[in-house]
Design a protein around this motif. Structure first.
Motif, PDB file in Angstrom:
ATOM      1  N   UNK A   1       0.835  -1.206   0.000  1.00 49.71           N
ATOM      2  CA  UNK A   1       0.000   0.000   0.000  1.00 49.71           C
ATOM      3  C   UNK A   1       0.869   1.255   0.000  1.00 49.71           C
ATOM      4  N   UNK A   2       1.931   1.245   0.796  1.00 48.95           N
ATOM      5  CA  UNK A   2       2.815   2.407   0.862  1.00 48.95           C
ATOM      6  C   UNK A   2       3.499   2.633  -0.478  1.00 48.95           C
ATOM      7  N   UNK A   3       4.010   1.549  -1.085  1.00 49.03           N
ATOM      8  CA  UNK A   3       4.737   1.675  -2.350  1.00 49.03           C
ATOM      9  C   UNK A   3       3.826   2.184  -3.457  1.00 49.03           C
ATOM     10  N   UNK A   4       2.623   1.648  -3.560  1.00 47.67           N
ATOM     11  CA  UNK A   4       1.704   2.090  -4.603  1.00 47.67           C
ATOM     12  C   UNK A   4       1.331   3.559  -4.417  1.00 47.67           C
ATOM     13  N   UNK A   5       1.162   3.985  -3.161  1.00 49.83           N
ATOM     14  CA  UNK A   5       0.869   5.400  -2.891  1.00 49.83           C
ATOM     15  C   UNK A   5       2.039   6.290  -3.278  1.00 49.83           C
ATOM     16  N   UNK A   6       3.268   5.808  -3.065  1.00 48.68           N
ATOM     17  CA  UNK A   6       4.455   6.573  -3.444  1.00 48.68           C
ATOM     18  C   UNK A   6       4.557   6.705  -4.959  1.00 48.68           C
ATOM     19  N   UNK A   7       4.310   5.614  -5.666  1.00 45.51           N
ATOM     20  CA  UNK A   7       4.326   5.680  -7.125  1.00 45.51           C
ATOM     21  C   UNK A   7       3.312   6.716  -7.627  1.00 45.51           C
ATOM     22  N   UNK A   8       2.117   6.679  -7.054  1.00 48.56           N
ATOM     23  CA  UNK A   8       1.065   7.608  -7.480  1.00 48.56           C
ATOM     24  C   UNK A   8       1.443   9.049  -7.166  1.00 48.56           C
ATOM     25  N   UNK A   9       2.046   9.277  -6.003  1.00 48.38           N
ATOM     26  CA  UNK A   9       2.424  10.632  -5.600  1.00 48.38           C
ATOM     27  C   UNK A   9       3.533  11.186  -6.493  1.00 48.38           C
ATOM     28  N   UNK A  10       4.532  10.358  -6.790  1.00 50.91           N
ATOM     29  CA  UNK A  10       5.629  10.785  -7.666  1.00 50.91           C
ATOM     30  C   UNK A  10       5.099  11.082  -9.064  1.00 50.91           C
ATOM     31  N   UNK A  11       4.215  10.225  -9.562  1.00 52.72           N
ATOM     32  CA  UNK A  11       3.642  10.436 -10.896  1.00 52.72           C
ATOM     33  C   UNK A  11       2.842  11.731 -10.945  1.00 52.72           C
ATOM     34  N   UNK A  12       2.092  12.017  -9.894  1.00 51.93           N
ATOM     35  CA  UNK A  12       1.303  13.246  -9.862  1.00 51.93           C
ATOM     36  C   UNK A  12       2.200  14.473  -9.808  1.00 51.93           C
ATOM     37  N   UNK A  13       3.254  14.409  -9.011  1.00 51.98           N
ATOM     38  CA  UNK A  13       4.172  15.547  -8.847  1.00 51.98           C
ATOM     39  C   UNK A  13       4.905  15.857 -10.155  1.00 51.98           C
ATOM     40  N   UNK A  14       5.194  14.844 -10.942  1.00 50.00           N
ATOM     41  CA  UNK A  14       5.996  15.029 -12.159  1.00 50.00           C
ATOM     42  C   UNK A  14       5.169  14.937 -13.438  1.00 50.00           C
ATOM     43  N   UNK A  15       3.886  14.713 -13.291  1.00 47.64           N
ATOM     44  CA  UNK A  15       2.980  14.657 -14.439  1.00 47.64           C
ATOM     45  C   UNK A  15       3.403  13.596 -15.448  1.00 47.64           C
ATOM     46  N   UNK A  16       3.785  12.432 -14.952  1.00 46.19           N
ATOM     47  CA  UNK A  16       4.067  11.314 -15.836  1.00 46.19           C
ATOM     48  C   UNK A  16       3.102  10.175 -15.528  1.00 46.19           C
ATOM     49  N   UNK A  17       3.202   9.097 -16.286  1.00 44.77           N
ATOM     50  CA  UNK A  17       2.330   7.937 -16.117  1.00 44.77           C
ATOM     51  C   UNK A  17       3.100   6.827 -15.435  1.00 44.77           C
ATOM     52  N   UNK A  18       2.527   6.243 -14.388  1.00 47.59           N
ATOM     53  CA  UNK A  18       3.211   5.099 -13.787  1.00 47.59           C
ATOM     54  C   UNK A  18       2.609   3.808 -14.331  1.00 47.59           C
ATOM     55  N   UNK A  19       3.471   2.831 -14.575  1.00 47.76           N
ATOM     56  CA  UNK A  19       3.055   1.591 -15.215  1.00 47.76           C
ATOM     57  C   UNK A  19       2.336   0.675 -14.228  1.00 47.76           C
ATOM     58  N   UNK A  20       1.843  -0.455 -14.733  1.00 45.81           N
ATOM     59  CA  UNK A  20       1.028  -1.360 -13.927  1.00 45.81           C
ATOM     60  C   UNK A  20       1.809  -2.574 -13.415  1.00 45.81           C
ATOM     61  N   UNK A  21       3.117  -2.559 -13.559  1.00 47.30           N
ATOM     62  CA  UNK A  21       3.912  -3.754 -13.266  1.00 47.30           C
ATOM     63  C   UNK A  21       3.805  -4.218 -11.815  1.00 47.30           C
ATOM     64  N   UNK A  22       4.003  -3.325 -10.877  1.00 47.13           N
ATOM     65  CA  UNK A  22       4.016  -3.720  -9.467  1.00 47.13           C
ATOM     66  C   UNK A  22       2.673  -4.294  -9.040  1.00 47.13           C
ATOM     67  N   UNK A  23       1.599  -3.597  -9.363  1.00 48.74           N
ATOM     68  CA  UNK A  23       0.266  -4.045  -8.954  1.00 48.74           C
ATOM     69  C   UNK A  23      -0.112  -5.367  -9.612  1.00 48.74           C
ATOM     70  N   UNK A  24       0.213  -5.527 -10.886  1.00 48.55           N
ATOM     71  CA  UNK A  24      -0.160  -6.743 -11.594  1.00 48.55           C
ATOM     72  C   UNK A  24       0.681  -7.939 -11.146  1.00 48.55           C
ATOM     73  N   UNK A  25       1.968  -7.715 -10.911  1.00 46.21           N
ATOM     74  CA  UNK A  25       2.827  -8.823 -10.488  1.00 46.21           C
ATOM     75  C   UNK A  25       2.392  -9.345  -9.124  1.00 46.21           C
TER      76      UNK A  25
END
Length: 226
Positions: A134-158
């Motif tokens: 949960x912490x890692x996915x929230x960090x990915x989302x926060x970094x993506x929002x701050x930098x306006x990029x897209x984060x991939x689905x690898x971690x969640x799907x794996x």
């Protein structure tokens, strides 16, 4: 994995994909910025897609995110003079930790001040895999929002795939994917960059055909759900 992906994308198509990989063992995003090799790639040509990857553990330490990860991503984005490249954050998997788990980095690594030798920047202490996820996915989302990029689905799907298929060895060691794990990652990138059906992919890279088919079917059937 990038070589797998390129062959998969160029299979059964007249459109030619070219993937250039700028990686080396243990090299984080800030090292790529300071070494300047990646910038030269931007100077050489304009890119359609740029995938950025930082070691998973770095996302757990707030100071690492603020001091290294975010500034490095913004530096890479500034290299794109065409302003046409789409940037992605490669969400690498959760590792194989023993709980409770905590990661710390020496403060001197950041300050270069010997007075900070015995001080550390640390993550929170994770009690179980679900809390870490949960912490890692929230960090990915926060970094993506701050930098306006897209984060991939690898971690969640794996995470889901490994729970459904514990018999398949996705790991080469505690931190790196095995050959079939790399194939899994390549299949997700295949969907991201082409949006074609993975039924088109026939190449298995000497992976057991049934295993390769299981991976392709999972990604194809679940990609839009994540």
């Amino acid at each position: 994995m990038p070589q797998m992906l390129e062959k998969m994308l160029n299979e059964n198509t007249t459109f030619s994909y070219k993937i250039v990989q700028v990686t080396s063992p243990g090299t984080q995003l800030e090292h790529h910025v300071s070494e300047g090799i990646a910038k030269l790639k931007f100077d050489e040509t304009n890119w359609d897609h740029v995938v950025l990857q930082h070691g998973t553990l770095g996302y757990y330490v707030p100071e690492e995110v603020d001091i290294n990860i975010l500034p490095s991503i913004k530096a890479f984005q500034s290299y794109d003079k065409s302003k046409k490249a789409k940037f992605y954050l490669f969400t690498t998997w959760l590792g194989k930790e023993q709980y409770p788990f905590q990661i710390c980095y020496p403060k001197m690594t950041y300050t270069r001040n010997s007075d900070d030798l015995n001080q550390k920047y640390c993550s929170k202490k994770f009690q179980n895999l679900e809390e870490e996820k949960e912490y890692l996915e929230n960090q990915y989302a926060a970094v993506a929002k701050e930098t306006n990029l897209t984060f991939t689905k690898h971690s969640a799907m794996e995470y889901v795939f490994e729970k459904e298929h514990p018999d398949l060895n996705m790991w080469d060691d505690d931190t790196h994917p095995s050959k079939i794990g790399s194939y899994f990652n390549a299949c997700i990138f295949f969907k991201l960059f082409s949006d074609r059906n993975l039924e088109e992919v026939k190449i298995n890279f000497n992976i057991n055909p049934e295993t390769a088919s299981t991976i392709r079917n999972f990604v194809e059937d679940n990609y839009v759900k994540f």
